[in-house]
Structure formats: structure tokens, C-alpha cells
Design a protein around this motif. Structure first.
Motif, mmCIF file in Angstrom:
data_model
loop_
_atom_site.group_PDB
_atom_site.id
_atom_site.type_symbol
_atom_site.label_atom_id
_atom_site.label_comp_id
_atom_site.label_asym_id
_atom_site.label_seq_id
_atom_site.Cartn_x
_atom_site.Cartn_y
_atom_site.Cartn_z
ATOM 1 N N TRP A 106 0.838 -1.196 0.000
ATOM 2 C CA TRP A 106 0.000 0.000 0.000
ATOM 3 C C TRP A 106 0.874 1.246 0.000
ATOM 4 O O TRP A 106 1.087 1.883 1.013
ATOM 5 C CB TRP A 106 -0.945 0.003 1.198
ATOM 6 C CG TRP A 106 -1.683 -1.280 1.360
ATOM 7 C CD1 TRP A 106 -1.582 -2.149 2.406
ATOM 8 C CD2 TRP A 106 -2.640 -1.863 0.467
ATOM 9 N NE1 TRP A 106 -2.414 -3.229 2.200
ATOM 10 C CE2 TRP A 106 -3.074 -3.083 1.025
ATOM 11 C CE3 TRP A 106 -3.161 -1.479 -0.766
ATOM 12 C CZ2 TRP A 106 -3.998 -3.915 0.407
ATOM 13 C CZ3 TRP A 106 -4.082 -2.303 -1.389
ATOM 14 C CH2 TRP A 106 -4.501 -3.489 -0.801
ATOM 15 N N SER B 46 1.068 5.285 8.193
ATOM 16 C CA SER B 46 -0.025 6.023 8.834
ATOM 17 C C SER B 46 -0.542 7.180 7.977
ATOM 18 O O SER B 46 -1.725 7.489 8.006
ATOM 19 C CB SER B 46 0.397 6.527 10.210
ATOM 20 O OG SER B 46 1.492 7.400 10.111
ATOM 21 N N TRP C 129 -3.444 6.185 5.963
ATOM 22 C CA TRP C 129 -4.646 5.780 6.690
ATOM 23 C C TRP C 129 -5.448 7.012 7.082
ATOM 24 O O TRP C 129 -5.873 7.202 8.207
ATOM 25 C CB TRP C 129 -4.251 4.945 7.917
ATOM 26 C CG TRP C 129 -5.390 4.362 8.659
ATOM 27 C CD1 TRP C 129 -5.768 4.668 9.940
ATOM 28 C CD2 TRP C 129 -6.322 3.368 8.219
ATOM 29 N NE1 TRP C 129 -6.868 3.933 10.306
ATOM 30 C CE2 TRP C 129 -7.227 3.125 9.272
ATOM 31 C CE3 TRP C 129 -6.483 2.670 7.018
ATOM 32 C CZ2 TRP C 129 -8.267 2.207 9.158
ATOM 33 C CZ3 TRP C 129 -7.505 1.766 6.921
ATOM 34 C CH2 TRP C 129 -8.374 1.541 7.980
ATOM 35 N N GLU C 130 -5.646 7.882 6.139
ATOM 36 C CA GLU C 130 -6.397 9.117 6.355
ATOM 37 C C GLU C 130 -7.586 9.131 5.417
ATOM 38 O O GLU C 130 -7.463 8.806 4.237
ATOM 39 C CB GLU C 130 -5.515 10.344 6.078
ATOM 40 C CG GLU C 130 -4.286 10.448 6.954
ATOM 41 C CD GLU C 130 -4.613 10.743 8.403
ATOM 42 O OE1 GLU C 130 -5.635 11.402 8.660
ATOM 43 O OE2 GLU C 130 -3.838 10.299 9.272
ATOM 44 N N LYS C 131 -8.735 9.529 5.948
ATOM 45 C CA LYS C 131 -9.911 9.687 5.092
ATOM 46 C C LYS C 131 -9.609 10.767 4.056
ATOM 47 O O LYS C 131 -9.010 11.782 4.363
ATOM 48 C CB LYS C 131 -11.127 10.089 5.922
ATOM 49 C CG LYS C 131 -11.651 8.976 6.796
ATOM 50 C CD LYS C 131 -12.886 9.458 7.552
ATOM 51 C CE LYS C 131 -13.421 8.376 8.442
ATOM 52 N NZ LYS C 131 -14.151 7.355 7.739
ATOM 53 N N ASP D 60 -7.476 10.626 1.609
ATOM 54 C CA ASP D 60 -6.153 10.554 0.991
ATOM 55 C C ASP D 60 -6.320 10.217 -0.481
ATOM 56 O O ASP D 60 -7.187 9.422 -0.861
ATOM 57 C CB ASP D 60 -5.306 9.482 1.696
ATOM 58 C CG ASP D 60 -3.967 9.274 1.031
ATOM 59 O OD1 ASP D 60 -3.092 10.138 1.199
ATOM 60 O OD2 ASP D 60 -3.816 8.260 0.318
ATOM 61 N N TYR E 94 -7.037 4.368 0.156
ATOM 62 C CA TYR E 94 -7.022 3.106 0.890
ATOM 63 C C TYR E 94 -8.016 3.100 2.054
ATOM 64 O O TYR E 94 -8.816 2.184 2.204
ATOM 65 C CB TYR E 94 -5.615 2.791 1.402
ATOM 66 C CG TYR E 94 -4.579 2.679 0.321
ATOM 67 C CD1 TYR E 94 -4.804 1.903 -0.818
ATOM 68 C CD2 TYR E 94 -3.365 3.340 0.423
ATOM 69 C CE1 TYR E 94 -3.849 1.798 -1.819
ATOM 70 C CE2 TYR E 94 -2.404 3.232 -0.570
ATOM 71 C CZ TYR E 94 -2.654 2.466 -1.686
ATOM 72 O OH TYR E 94 -1.705 2.355 -2.666
ATOM 73 N N ARG E 95 -7.961 4.122 2.886
ATOM 74 C CA ARG E 95 -8.876 4.190 4.034
ATOM 75 C C ARG E 95 -10.321 4.276 3.554
ATOM 76 O O ARG E 95 -11.208 3.610 4.081
ATOM 77 C CB ARG E 95 -8.529 5.394 4.906
ATOM 78 C CG ARG E 95 -9.522 5.704 6.020
ATOM 79 C CD ARG E 95 -9.516 4.625 7.102
ATOM 80 N NE ARG E 95 -10.524 4.839 8.116
ATOM 81 C CZ ARG E 95 -10.300 5.483 9.251
ATOM 82 N NH1 ARG E 95 -9.124 5.998 9.515
ATOM 83 N NH2 ARG E 95 -11.272 5.610 10.126
ATOM 84 N N ASP E 96 -10.571 5.083 2.553
ATOM 85 C CA ASP E 96 -11.926 5.239 2.036
ATOM 86 C C ASP E 96 -12.451 3.911 1.478
ATOM 87 O O ASP E 96 -13.628 3.574 1.650
ATOM 88 C CB ASP E 96 -11.979 6.328 0.970
ATOM 89 C CG ASP E 96 -11.639 7.705 1.541
ATOM 90 O OD1 ASP E 96 -11.873 7.935 2.746
ATOM 91 O OD2 ASP E 96 -11.135 8.544 0.780
ATOM 92 N N ASP F 208 -13.284 1.645 4.418
ATOM 93 C CA ASP F 208 -14.531 2.129 5.020
ATOM 94 C C ASP F 208 -15.738 1.715 4.173
ATOM 95 O O ASP F 208 -16.777 1.319 4.723
ATOM 96 C CB ASP F 208 -14.504 3.650 5.175
ATOM 97 C CG ASP F 208 -13.595 4.117 6.306
ATOM 98 O OD1 ASP F 208 -13.152 3.271 7.121
ATOM 99 O OD2 ASP F 208 -13.318 5.330 6.377
ATOM 100 N N THR G 187 -7.220 -1.997 15.230
ATOM 101 C CA THR G 187 -6.280 -1.138 14.528
ATOM 102 C C THR G 187 -5.225 -0.714 15.531
ATOM 103 O O THR G 187 -5.451 -0.759 16.739
ATOM 104 C CB THR G 187 -6.942 0.119 13.927
ATOM 105 O OG1 THR G 187 -7.478 0.902 14.995
ATOM 106 C CG2 THR G 187 -8.035 -0.235 12.944
ATOM 107 N N PRO H 274 -4.602 -1.396 9.849
ATOM 108 C CA PRO H 274 -6.071 -1.381 9.904
ATOM 109 C C PRO H 274 -6.604 -2.770 10.208
ATOM 110 O O PRO H 274 -5.964 -3.754 10.003
ATOM 111 C CB PRO H 274 -6.473 -0.934 8.502
ATOM 112 C CG PRO H 274 -5.297 -1.135 7.637
ATOM 113 C CD PRO H 274 -4.101 -1.201 8.512
#
Length: 138
Positions: free
Chosen positions: A64, A93, A96-98, A100, A104-106, A109, A122, A138
């Protein structure tokens, strides 16, 4: 190869692998830790039907990063799981942000919202010496 070796050392015997690099696939099979290993670029094409719903555990590590593995590959990892299976991964890290740009995080989710995945745990950990590269699992 490292994850396959570590799983094999812990007694896991039925380990399959996928990688975009034919060279990696050849080397992984040569080492003898994998039952099967094939060249495939996750997130780009439909996951082979024989891989859907097949695995108790899917791991993805060291993939990632920007311009390497698309966020859509997360869907492939989840689709490969049997019902009740586990997807274990780690990423830096800052990824791992909404919102981004890599998504990836989105994507995780969205898969959770669809009910295909639950996040059990997490955590943030430091690799190497203090001040080293931080990772988020995550």
C-alpha cells in the motif's frame, strides 16, 4: 516471500501467493513455502474465480504505497476470503487518512459499510528505531 516464509515457519502449510512480478513468483515457488503462487496484479482485473471465497486468511504487506497497488485491490483481498475469514494488512499512517488521494482508508470504510468486512483491531506501531517509519495496521 517474507510473509510466506514466516507463515510457513509457524506451521501453515497451505499458502498461496499472488504478485505482479513473474520474478517474485518464480523465487517464491523455488523457496518452497508456497503451495501455489501466480502472477496477478490485484485491483486491475477480475480476481480469478477459483480464488473467490477460498481463503481463511488474506495478508497484504508492503504493497500500500502510492503508484504501486490501487485501492481497488482491497476489494480483491476481501472477495478472496471465506465467510468469517480474516484480512490482515498494514500501511504507513499517512495513507490511513480519510480522503487521501490513494483512497485506501476510504475503500476499507466502503467495504465495511457494505458489510463485507469488520475492523476488529487497529493500531499504530513504530518500525525500527525511535523516529523510524510509522505504520498503521487497519
Amino acid at each position: 516471500g517474507l510473509m510466506g516464509r514466516l507463515l510457513h515457519e509457524q506451521g501453515f502449510q497451505q499458502i498461496d501467493g499472488m504478485d505482479a512480478s513473474e520474478q517474485f513468483v518464480s523465487e517464491a515457488m523455488r523457496r518452497g513455502h508456497y503451495r501455489n503462487c501466480e502472477s496477478f496484479y490485484l485491483g486491475e482485473k477480475q480476481l480469478p474465480k477459483e480464488r473467490l471465497g477460498r481463503y481463511d486468511l488474506v495478508t497484504a504487506h508492503g504493497v500500500w504505497v502510492p503508484n504501486h497497488m490501487p485501492a481497488k485491490a482491497i476489494i480483491d483481498c476481501v472477495d478472496a476470503l471465506k465467510e468469517g475469514g480474516y484480512f490482515i494488512t498494514a500501511m504507513r499512517s499517512y495513507l490511513w487518512e480519510k480522503g487521501d488521494s490513494n483512497g485506501y482508508r476510504d475503500m476499507i470504510d466502503a467495504v465495511v459499510e457494505e458489510g463485507k468486512l469488520s475492523i476488529l483491531e487497529t493500531g499504530k506501531f513504530m518500525r525500527g528505531v525511535e523516529g523510524g517509519n510509522d505504520m498503521f495496521a487497519p
